[in-house]
Design an enzyme around this catalytic site. Structure first.
Site, PDB file in Angstrom:
ATOM      1  CD  GLU A  28      58.012  -2.643  67.350  1.00  0.00           C
ATOM      2  OE1 GLU A  28      57.265  -2.783  68.318  1.00  0.00           O
ATOM      3  OE2 GLU A  28      57.730  -1.943  66.374  1.00  0.00           O
ATOM      4  CG  HIS A  46      68.388  12.290  93.298  1.00  0.00           C
ATOM      5  ND1 HIS A  46      68.908  12.626  94.524  1.00  0.00           N
ATOM      6  CD2 HIS A  46      68.850  13.229  92.421  1.00  0.00           C
ATOM      7  CE1 HIS A  46      69.623  13.734  94.404  1.00  0.00           C
ATOM      8  NE2 HIS A  46      69.614  14.115  93.134  1.00  0.00           N
ATOM      9  CE  LYS A  66      50.375  -5.930  66.016  1.00  0.00           C
ATOM     10  NZ  LYS A  66      50.787  -5.523  64.674  1.00  0.00           N
TER      11      LYS A  66
HETATM   12  O1  PA5 Z   1      57.290   0.442  64.608  1.00  0.00           O
HETATM   13  C1  PA5 Z   1      56.300  -0.167  64.253  1.00  0.00           C
HETATM   14  O2  PA5 Z   1      56.197  -0.646  63.115  1.00  0.00           O
HETATM   15  C2  PA5 Z   1      55.141  -0.346  65.190  1.00  0.00           C
HETATM   16  O3  PA5 Z   1      55.453   0.170  66.450  1.00  0.00           O
HETATM   17  C3  PA5 Z   1      53.893   0.357  64.659  1.00  0.00           C
HETATM   18  O4  PA5 Z   1      54.165   1.718  64.476  1.00  0.00           O
HETATM   19  C4  PA5 Z   1      52.722   0.178  65.602  1.00  0.00           C
HETATM   20  O5  PA5 Z   1      52.483  -1.182  65.788  1.00  0.00           O
HETATM   21  C5  PA5 Z   1      51.474   0.844  65.052  1.00  0.00           C
HETATM   22  O6  PA5 Z   1      51.174   0.331  63.790  1.00  0.00           O
HETATM   23  P1  PA5 Z   1      50.156   1.044  62.841  1.00  0.00           P
HETATM   24  O7  PA5 Z   1      50.728   2.336  62.409  1.00  0.00           O
HETATM   25  O8  PA5 Z   1      49.956   0.102  61.703  1.00  0.00           O
HETATM   26  O9  PA5 Z   1      48.885   1.239  63.624  1.00  0.00           O
END
Ligand code: PA5
Length: 469
Positions: free
Chosen positions: A295, A324, A438
């Site tokens: 990410e 394995h 989303k």
């Molecule tokens: O790394 C990130 O920013 C995302 O993976 C968020 O942690 C994830 O989308 C969850 O978001 P939130 O804490 O707003 O629910």
């Protein structure tokens, strides 16, 4: 201290086609890495820079307030349910899996010394949630809802269900209140509003700390403290390593080194980065790292606004299990991977294999040796085979799996990721690529204002229209 061995990445070990000429690289990139390390730390307090995670190891007040709450509720709950997803869940889970008994939830209560079992709900699968509710006694359950934004559909839908069930169990929202603790943005978002309205205890995800860099805020430290992990030791480990990672000399800074090596291998046609802990306790660190790396680094635009579509692909493997499974591919498949092993020097338990079949030559050699010897032999053998097959690999050695070294391991990987982002010239702290799906989900679930996307979300739109969203 955590140690980093990069020798198996070098041309000396894996040959000139697949290795890196390390001496030349240290000379060539020393100045650039010096600048990047300096810039990273110099900008750590910048408002809107999303680098305040660099301060978390130093926030003693944070650890104290979390510990006070954990001490206050100790003995009240048999079960802790953590609701969160992505950065709001993976770090805390990795932390508990590493630092608690490997079968913690199966321990009798006396062995857990009044500390709760833990359950993470990070999916919206009705079967999973139903199954959990089936085994939980809500009267003795604490629910920790973790969402920085407070709008994440997955987390909030689970909270909506759990809150309703708690109110049902206790007869009123007031009576259920102490069974919920929130972790969310300090001032904004729906969870913060709910905390204020309903009087829930709430901890902060500090400003300018993004989800996947938040494990050392209350996001990870609260579940840890609730289950009895020494969170001050985690912070101490981070502080001690940070002194090393702030070093602007590339030869002395292992996180800068691995960021650079990973970047150079990507440029050299190795876009896949495999992480492979030789440790059951550290297996979930791979999941956390995969999200952090993917990410943070997988981006369409660079910082200058140019379309670049960069990003190494992280792959999770676990030693010895994946010997394995994936190791055949790793040794003989395309030359498109670079490997990072995580090795644990001293396990908590070594456990000796009994000399059960001394007259069976195919098994006798195992007798009287420890599982740790076998694990290490398998690690060294896999590493040697990859090296012989010209597959560059590096090793992070963790002296033992304690809060102190666990803090160092994850912090090392965070700093490495931030520096890799700087090398790729992208913003490692945003995630614009998750927004479209989303919005489609909102449309399909009937959220007001997203009606115009329904047809497209059902796959009815052509590519040109999609790109215009
Ligand atoms: O790394 C990130 O920013 C995302 O993976 C968020 O942690 C994830 O989308 C969850 O978001 P939130 O804490 O707003 O629910």
């Amino acid at each position: 201290m955590l140690r980093f061995d990069y020798t198996h990445l070098s041309t000396d070990r894996v040959g000139s086609t697949h290795g890196l000429p390390l001496e030349r690289i240290f000379a060539e990139y020393g100045a650039r890495m010096e600048t990047l390390v300096r810039e990273l730390y110099a900008s750590k307090d910048d408002v809107g820079g999303w680098k305040k995670w660099l301060n978390l190891g130093y926030d003693r007040a944070l650890a104290e307030s979390i510990q006070q709450y954990a001490d206050r509720v100790r003995g009240q709950f048999t079960d802790l349910v953590v609701l969160g997803i992505g950065g709001s869940s993976l770090g805390g889970y990795a932390l508990l899996k590493a630092l608690l008994h490997p079968y913690w939830n199966n321990l009798p209560e006396a062995r857990r010394q009044g500390l709760p079992r833990f359950h993470f709900v990070e999916n919206v699968d009705g079967d999973q949630i139903h199954g959990l509710l089936d085994v939980l006694n809500l009267k003795t359950t604490l629910v920790n809802v973790i969402s920085k934004s407070g709008t994440t559909a997955e987390t909030m839908s689970a909270f909506m269900l759990l809150q309703a069930r708690l109110i049902e169990t206790f007869g009123s929202p007031e009576a259920a209140r102490d069974h919920v603790v929130l972790t969310t943005d300090a001032s904004s978002g729906i969870l913060r509003q709910l905390a204020n309205q309903h009087g829930y205890t709430a901890f902060e995800v500090p400003d300018d700390v993004g989800g996947r860099f938040s494990v050392f805020s209350a996001v990870g430290l609260l579940p840890a403290a609730l289950c009895g992990v020494n969170i001050e030791e985690i912070q101490q480990g981070i502080r001690d390593l940070d002194a090393v990672l702030q070093n602007t000399d590339l030869r002395e800074n292992p996180a800068a080194q691995n960021a650079l090596f990973q970047y150079l291998f990507y440029q050299q046609g190795k876009p896949i980065s495999v992480i492979m802990p030789y440790s059951y306790r550290l297996a979930a660190v791979s999941d956390w790292y995969v999200q952090l790396w993917a990410e943070s680094l997988g981006k369409k635009m660079d910082r200058q606004g140019r379309v670049v579509h960069v990003g190494p692909t992280p792959v999770r493997a676990v030693g010895v299990t994946d010997q394995h499974s994936q190791v055949q591919l790793f040794n003989e498949g395309p030359f498109d991977k670079v490997f990072t092993f995580i090795q644990v020097e001293t396990p908590e338990h070594t456990l000796t294999i009994p000399d059960a079949f001394p007259t069976v030559p195919d098994l006798a050699y195992l007798g009287n040796q420890s599982f740790h010897q076998l694990l290490n032999a398998e690690f060294e053998s896999t590493r040697a085979s990859l090296t012989k097959n010209m597959r560059p690999n590096a090793t992070l050695t963790v002296p033992c799996v304690t809060p102190y070294y666990f803090g160092q391991l994850l912090y090392f990987l965070e700093v490495q990721t931030a520096l890799a982002g700087a090398l790729f010239q992208i913003d490692p702290f945003d995630q614009p690529g998750v927004e479209l799906a989303k919005k489609y989900t909102y449309a399909l679930m009937g959220r007001k204002g997203y009606e115009h996307l329904v047809e497209e979300a059902r796959g009815g739109a052509n590519i040109v229209t999609s790109a215009a969203v």
